[in-house]
Design a protein around this motif. Structure first.
Motif, PDB file in Angstrom:
ATOM      1  N   LYS A 259       8.411 -28.474   4.617  1.00  9.77           N
ATOM      2  CA  LYS A 259       9.010 -28.683   3.309  1.00  9.77           C
ATOM      3  C   LYS A 259       7.972 -28.543   2.206  1.00  9.77           C
ATOM      4  N   TRP A 260       6.734 -28.895   2.512  1.00  9.56           N
ATOM      5  CA  TRP A 260       5.657 -28.901   1.515  1.00  9.56           C
ATOM      6  C   TRP A 260       4.666 -27.747   1.677  1.00  9.56           C
ATOM      7  N   PHE A 261       4.927 -26.838   2.625  1.00 11.33           N
ATOM      8  CA  PHE A 261       3.966 -25.773   2.913  1.00 11.33           C
ATOM      9  C   PHE A 261       4.718 -24.475   3.189  1.00 11.33           C
ATOM     10  N   GLU A 262       4.316 -23.390   2.507  1.00  9.33           N
ATOM     11  CA  GLU A 262       5.001 -22.116   2.685  1.00  9.33           C
ATOM     12  C   GLU A 262       4.011 -20.957   2.677  1.00  9.33           C
ATOM     13  N   ALA A 263       4.462 -19.798   3.175  1.00  4.37           N
ATOM     14  CA  ALA A 263       3.590 -18.638   3.320  1.00  4.37           C
ATOM     15  C   ALA A 263       4.324 -17.365   2.929  1.00  4.37           C
ATOM     16  N   LYS A 264       3.540 -16.385   2.516  1.00  2.00           N
ATOM     17  CA  LYS A 264       4.092 -15.113   2.070  1.00  2.00           C
ATOM     18  C   LYS A 264       3.069 -14.021   2.367  1.00  2.00           C
ATOM     19  N   ALA A 265       3.516 -12.808   2.742  1.00  4.08           N
ATOM     20  CA  ALA A 265       2.575 -11.757   3.130  1.00  4.08           C
ATOM     21  C   ALA A 265       3.082 -10.386   2.689  1.00  4.08           C
ATOM     22  N   THR A 266       2.154  -9.425   2.612  1.00  3.49           N
ATOM     23  CA  THR A 266       2.496  -8.032   2.333  1.00  3.49           C
ATOM     24  C   THR A 266       1.656  -7.132   3.237  1.00  3.49           C
ATOM     25  N   PHE A 267       2.114  -5.897   3.402  1.00  4.34           N
ATOM     26  CA  PHE A 267       1.379  -4.889   4.172  1.00  4.34           C
ATOM     27  C   PHE A 267       1.655  -3.526   3.559  1.00  4.34           C
ATOM     28  N   GLY A 268       0.618  -2.695   3.479  1.00  2.70           N
ATOM     29  CA  GLY A 268       0.814  -1.365   2.922  1.00  2.70           C
ATOM     30  C   GLY A 268      -0.112  -0.338   3.541  1.00  2.70           C
ATOM     31  N   HIS A 269       0.318   0.909   3.495  1.00  5.65           N
ATOM     32  CA  HIS A 269      -0.512   2.033   3.935  1.00  5.65           C
ATOM     33  C   HIS A 269      -0.225   3.201   2.990  1.00  5.65           C
ATOM     34  N   TYR A 270      -1.308   3.763   2.397  1.00  7.54           N
ATOM     35  CA  TYR A 270      -1.135   4.785   1.367  1.00  7.54           C
ATOM     36  C   TYR A 270      -2.032   5.986   1.653  1.00  7.54           C
ATOM     37  N   PHE A 271      -1.716   7.084   0.957  1.00  8.31           N
ATOM     38  CA  PHE A 271      -2.448   8.332   1.117  1.00  8.31           C
ATOM     39  C   PHE A 271      -2.987   8.778  -0.242  1.00  8.31           C
ATOM     40  N   LEU A 272      -4.245   9.209  -0.261  1.00 13.20           N
ATOM     41  CA  LEU A 272      -4.885   9.668  -1.480  1.00 13.20           C
ATOM     42  C   LEU A 272      -4.920  11.195  -1.520  1.00 13.20           C
ATOM     43  N   GLU A 273      -5.198  11.746  -2.710  1.00 16.13           N
ATOM     44  CA  GLU A 273      -5.094  13.183  -2.910  1.00 16.13           C
ATOM     45  C   GLU A 273      -6.333  13.924  -2.409  1.00 16.13           C
ATOM     46  N   GLU A 274      -6.269  15.244  -2.445  1.00 14.45           N
ATOM     47  CA  GLU A 274      -7.379  16.074  -1.976  1.00 14.45           C
ATOM     48  C   GLU A 274      -8.489  16.166  -3.017  1.00 14.45           C
ATOM     49  N   ASP A 275      -8.146  16.084  -4.291  1.00 16.76           N
ATOM     50  CA  ASP A 275      -9.111  16.309  -5.363  1.00 16.76           C
ATOM     51  C   ASP A 275      -9.986  15.081  -5.568  1.00 16.76           C
ATOM     52  N   ARG A 276     -10.783  14.780  -4.531  1.00 13.11           N
ATOM     53  CA  ARG A 276     -11.670  13.629  -4.528  1.00 13.11           C
ATOM     54  C   ARG A 276     -12.957  14.001  -3.809  1.00 13.11           C
ATOM     55  N   VAL A 277     -13.978  13.159  -3.932  1.00 11.39           N
ATOM     56  CA  VAL A 277     -15.201  13.401  -3.185  1.00 11.39           C
ATOM     57  C   VAL A 277     -14.927  13.309  -1.683  1.00 11.39           C
ATOM     58  N   VAL A 278     -14.116  12.313  -1.285  1.00 16.48           N
ATOM     59  CA  VAL A 278     -13.647  12.238   0.103  1.00 16.48           C
ATOM     60  C   VAL A 278     -12.178  12.644   0.113  1.00 16.48           C
ATOM     61  N   GLN A 279     -11.916  13.822   0.604  1.00 15.24           N
ATOM     62  CA  GLN A 279     -10.574  14.388   0.539  1.00 15.24           C
ATOM     63  C   GLN A 279      -9.659  13.766   1.593  1.00 15.24           C
ATOM     64  N   ASN A 280      -8.401  13.542   1.176  1.00 13.99           N
ATOM     65  CA  ASN A 280      -7.351  13.056   2.080  1.00 13.99           C
ATOM     66  C   ASN A 280      -7.688  11.706   2.723  1.00 13.99           C
ATOM     67  N   ALA A 281      -8.373  10.859   1.976  1.00 12.64           N
ATOM     68  CA  ALA A 281      -8.622   9.504   2.465  1.00 12.64           C
ATOM     69  C   ALA A 281      -7.325   8.700   2.443  1.00 12.64           C
ATOM     70  N   MET A 282      -7.333   7.565   3.118  1.00 17.39           N
ATOM     71  CA  MET A 282      -6.174   6.683   3.188  1.00 17.39           C
ATOM     72  C   MET A 282      -6.536   5.298   2.653  1.00 17.39           C
ATOM     73  N   VAL A 283      -5.522   4.497   2.381  1.00 17.31           N
ATOM     74  CA  VAL A 283      -5.735   3.128   1.902  1.00 17.31           C
ATOM     75  C   VAL A 283      -4.938   2.179   2.786  1.00 17.31           C
TER      76      VAL A 283
END
Length: 450
Positions: free
Chosen positions: A152-176
């Motif tokens: 009743k006095w304690f709660e939790a919340k979470a998120t998760f993500g996976h993303y893709f970055l563009e080619e026009d970078r120093v490291v091309q096609n990196a992910m997040v």
């Protein structure tokens, strides 16, 4: 551009022609002029990457379909096409996503902007790491829209993500990779103390620098990324071995929410960390310190905010620490030795907008600032308004400090007049700086929802 908008409209419209729920279409146009070579700061900062410092015109068309199947299940599909001039002019897909919600779990795939926080008046968009200063990243995002009550006095919340970055970078096609966890103590229905950690890692991809080349991205490497560990598969760059695989960054947030009959108040601190020193809070008190208030009985104020932001500590200057000679300090927020493009997407900083990137593959121009920010939103008569005033002192970086410290004031006012024919909004801004001339900006925005 109009042809692309029509195709998108016909495609989504035909797909859901027999749906019970409605399809919403909106259009927005915006024109701006300024007395300087660029637009005032708040004309383009935290605008979802739709505007840049040289944008004078922007047009956006959006289409959204939503269906509530039952109490537990809903679906939303949306898209938008945008055109702007400026540094990165042309027609672009602004959003294209599908969001499915089951009870308190919501999953979004595609290009989708993060939800606006704190009514859009925060200097960091309510999130120091992901402020809506850049365009939406393509990927998958899963979040709990409401916390789970463990007790009743304690709660939790979470998120998760996976993303893709563009080619026009120093490291091309990196992910997040992304994850977050929030734990909260609920003292009463109107008192809540929460603590959370948000973690992001840029990893994988192939560097155009032959010294680094292809970066680890296999399953074992992903496990190291998830737990923030170093890897024997990493390149020879020392920081990868000492700290963690990829470019890791994140934030702790401590917040207290008070809900009363006459007001809602949120007090919060969001830190920044790039490596072990930041995780251990050696860079304290860097981050944002804020107070956000929503008065319940005010006739003209919906919300007001004050934020103090600093990024000057960075765990001290880069050098040998006292605990065995390991390197520490000079955290260079949002920049990385291998991932030189840094925490950017399509040439816009993803997090707090006061950090200024350098040229392609170069160190940032400014990552050490003191900021005081006031924001307010509400209504006066028939007009809705949003106002911001920001004082900034920029020091440059530890490696390349500014020869003369910049002191600047960014002011902004938005006045919206809603009618049955759409909303007409006037935009006003003035920037002052001891290193440049005063910059006055004027603009007009029109929005219509079908």
């Amino acid at each position: 551009m109009m042809k692309k908008i029509l195709i998108l409209h016909i495609f989504l419209g035909s797909l859901f022609l027999n749906a019970q729920d409605s399809i919403v279409t909106s259009i927005e146009t915006r024109g701006m002029i300024s007395s300087g070579d660029t637009q005032p700061f708040w004309f383009y900062a935290n605008q979802k990457g739709r505007l840049d410092a040289e944008t004078n015109f922007m047009a956006l068309a959006e289409l959204k379909y939503a269906n509530q199947f039952n109490e537990s299940n809903s679906l939303e599909i949306g898209g938008g096409l945008m055109y702007n001039d400026g540094i990165y002019n042309g027609a672009k897909i602004d959003q294209l996503y599908a969001t499915y919600r089951w009870k308190i779990i919501e999953a979004s795939a595609g290009l989708k902007h993060r939800d606006e926080k704190l009514k859009g008046i925060s200097s960091v968009g309510g999130d120091i790491i992901w402020s809506n200063n850049a365009r939406a990243l393509p990927g998958l995002y899963i979040e709990m829209k409401e916390p789970v009550k463990i007790f009743k006095w304690f709660e939790a919340k979470a998120t998760f993500g996976h993303y893709f970055l563009e080619e026009d970078r120093v490291v091309q096609n990196a992910m997040v990779h992304h994850k977050s966890l929030e734990l909260a103590l609920v003292f009463s229905p109107g008192d809540r103390l929460s603590g959370s950690m948000k973690h992001y890692v840029q990893y994988g991809g192939t560097s155009i620098n032959p010294r680094f080349g292809k970066q680890p991205s296999g399953f074992r490497d992903y496990i190291d990324v998830f737990f923030g560990q170093g890897s024997s598969n990493a390149s020879s760059f020392d920081g990868e071995q000492v700290n963690s695989l990829g470019n890791g960054l994140g934030s702790y947030e401590l917040a207290y929410d008070l809900t009363r009959e006459n007001y809602y108040l949120r007090l919060y601190h969001q830190s920044l960390f790039e490596d072990t020193s930041g995780i251990e809070l050696s860079n304290f008190p860097d981050g944002v310190w804020g107070a956000y208030l929503e008065p319940k009985n005010s006739n003209f104020i919906d919300a007001v905010i004050y934020e103090y932001v600093q990024t000057v500590s960075q765990s001290g200057r880069f050098g040998n620490s006292s605990n065995g000679g390991t390197f520490s300090g000079g955290d260079s927020y949002f920049w990385n030795g291998i991932y030189n493009t840094g925490w950017q997407y399509q040439n816009r900083i993803i997090g707090l907008p006061f950090i200024l990137p350098g040229e392609f593959g170069q160190r940032f121009k400014n990552d050490r600032s003191f900021v005081h920010h006031l924001g307010m939103t509400g209504s006066v008569g028939a007009f809705n308004y949003k106002a911001k005033g920001t004082y900034v002192k920029n020091l440059g970086t530890y490696v390349n400090p500014y020869p003369k410290k910049e002191q600047a004031i960014y002011s902004f006012l938005e006045l919206e007049y809603p009618t049955q024919f759409g909303s007409f909004t006037g935009l006003f801004a003035v920037d002052y700086s001891n290193l440049s001339k005063e910059n006055l900006g004027l603009g007009l925005k029109y929005n219509y929802r079908f």
